[in-house]
Design a protein around this motif. Sequence first.
Motif, mmCIF file in Angstrom:
data_model
loop_
_atom_site.group_PDB
_atom_site.id
_atom_site.type_symbol
_atom_site.label_atom_id
_atom_site.label_comp_id
_atom_site.label_asym_id
_atom_site.label_seq_id
_atom_site.Cartn_x
_atom_site.Cartn_y
_atom_site.Cartn_z
ATOM 1 N N VAL A 1 11.174 -10.853 2.355
ATOM 2 C CA VAL A 1 10.578 -12.190 2.474
ATOM 3 C C VAL A 1 9.052 -12.167 2.538
ATOM 4 N N PRO A 2 8.419 -11.259 3.315
ATOM 5 C CA PRO A 2 6.946 -11.319 3.372
ATOM 6 C C PRO A 2 6.257 -11.126 2.032
ATOM 7 N N ALA B 1 7.381 -14.262 -0.509
ATOM 8 C CA ALA B 1 6.990 -15.607 -0.068
ATOM 9 C C ALA B 1 5.801 -16.173 -0.840
ATOM 10 N N THR C 1 6.854 -17.934 -4.119
ATOM 11 C CA THR C 1 7.964 -18.880 -4.048
ATOM 12 C C THR C 1 7.561 -20.174 -3.349
ATOM 13 N N ARG C 2 8.416 -21.161 -3.500
ATOM 14 C CA ARG C 2 8.291 -22.392 -2.717
ATOM 15 C C ARG C 2 9.141 -22.337 -1.456
ATOM 16 N N PHE C 3 10.116 -21.427 -1.459
ATOM 17 C CA PHE C 3 11.047 -21.319 -0.332
ATOM 18 C C PHE C 3 11.535 -19.880 -0.279
ATOM 19 N N ALA C 4 11.489 -19.243 0.901
ATOM 20 C CA ALA C 4 11.968 -17.877 1.047
ATOM 21 C C ALA C 4 12.547 -17.709 2.443
ATOM 22 N N ALA C 5 13.776 -17.189 2.508
ATOM 23 C CA ALA C 5 14.440 -17.078 3.804
ATOM 24 C C ALA C 5 15.492 -15.979 3.764
ATOM 25 N N SER D 1 12.742 -20.258 -5.598
ATOM 26 C CA SER D 1 13.308 -20.111 -4.261
ATOM 27 C C SER D 1 13.941 -18.731 -4.137
#
Length: 552
Positions: free
Chosen positions: A127-128, A131, A134-138, A168
């Motif tokens: 994720v780091p 991110a 992207t517009r969304f990262a989880a 995403s």
Amino acid sequence: MSNDAPASDASSVNAGHLIARRLRASGIDTVFTLSGGHLFSIYDGCHAENIRLIDTRHEQTAAFAAEGWSKVTRVPGVAALTAGPGVTNGMSAMAAAQQNQSPLVVLGGRAPAARWGQGSLQEIDHVPFVAPLTRFAATAQSPDAVGSLIDDALRAAAGVGGQSTGVSFVDFPMDHVFGIAHDDGAPGALPGTSASVPPDANAVDVAVRLLSEAQRPVIMAGTNVWWGHGETALLRVAETLRIPVLMNGMARGTVPADHDLAFSRARSKALREADVAVVIGVPMDFRLGFGGVFGPDTTLLVVDRVQPDRPHPREVAAEMYGDLTTTLAALASATRSDHEAWIADLRTTETTARAAEAAELADDRTPLHPMRVYAELSELLDRDAIVVIDAGDFGSYAGRVIDSYVPGAWLDSGPFGCLGSGPGYALAAKLARPDRQVVLLQGDGAFGFSGMEWDTLVRHGVHVVSIIGNNGIWALEKHPMEMLYGYSVVAELRPGTRYDQVVTALGGHGELVATPADLRPALERAFAAGLPAVVNTLTDPTVAYPRRSNLG
């Protein structure tokens, strides 16, 4: 970690199956991937939900193919990439898609949460570093979290809520994705979510007044016209007000190339001499000279789906952000002035420029001039052919002379300029639109990034026709470096490499073309082959494309 654990009730499912169900609920029926053990549960879910899995030879191609799917269908493309190097291999494609505002969802494998920090295979926190792309990262924190995260990722990629479309990313720890989750059977995240956002009324009033007074208006349209479903409204406003139109990216063909309001060769004159320019769905980046392509006295009107994330490089008289159909319909209410002299002036420039290309289009040299290649190819292209560009110098010539007649049928890599995207784009385009020609225009340098994907095309029975411009050099680097320094380095490839034989060895159709006389018959055989096909054309390395590229 068997995915065959019994469900306690009808609403309890394997988490991998829940991922597939949430994709299916939003109309996703194809996922691009490269086999990885972290993804087995997702694959099993896709199998159960009848979601087609298309596997590639490199994760970058899986991600490019997912973006290509989104470009052709305007539905979020989905790629599943295994943990660690699977995700990192896809990052260039993610960066390209984000800059293109292509709706793309990337599903990542991830080392087990219960063993996190103990050195599991391919353990890294994705994720780091994804991110910023992207517009969304989880990361899913439990099996029950996967369903809502898929919905959130789809909404973010599709720009639900008036945001820009983009990338995403969600990754799923292996123990969570093989666990049991609750399926609440909710509706899909995408259907029924497109709310119309009207533009600022005062800005529209200003724009209508300026267009009513304009004597030399022009429209410069770009890819966001396609993302915003504004192609029909754009053609209508152009025809209603009789405004010349220039197009780049996926807006190419919005006004067909043979329409009297469509221009390409007169671009410099049109933008420099316009008194009012409507810039629709295209940023004023390097492709528009950071605003410098417009005349110093040109009044600029900006129309787009959402406000850009960086300031305009020059003053803008009116900014209209929101639903493109609504905005363009409002602009069409302007009073129509007589622009016929302006249109005729541009048409003279356009016709003169096209006539000046005749000698290059008919050039009989050996090795071939790239323009001769495109002269022969153009006569074999269907009106709705999807053209994919994966080249520098060779692609620049295509951008100059290959005409477009329908929108959304020109797939280049966009401002990120990432080579190797072509086979993925072409794979997805042909799968999504099997009844249309898909033609891939590759440089010999670009072939080296993803040449093994011809195995992918053959395995999946995807009849793409590629023309390779094989000049044995990195032309967009070699010629400028020699102009600057009188020599070049790291700009040579092996002359005459038989890329066609590589494709033949992988099960496709391949031919080498060294003379103009052999070109048309080879192209015709490629289109008739019924197999993924390559025509490897030996082109003249001394031909240097003018430095201003028409790509984009």
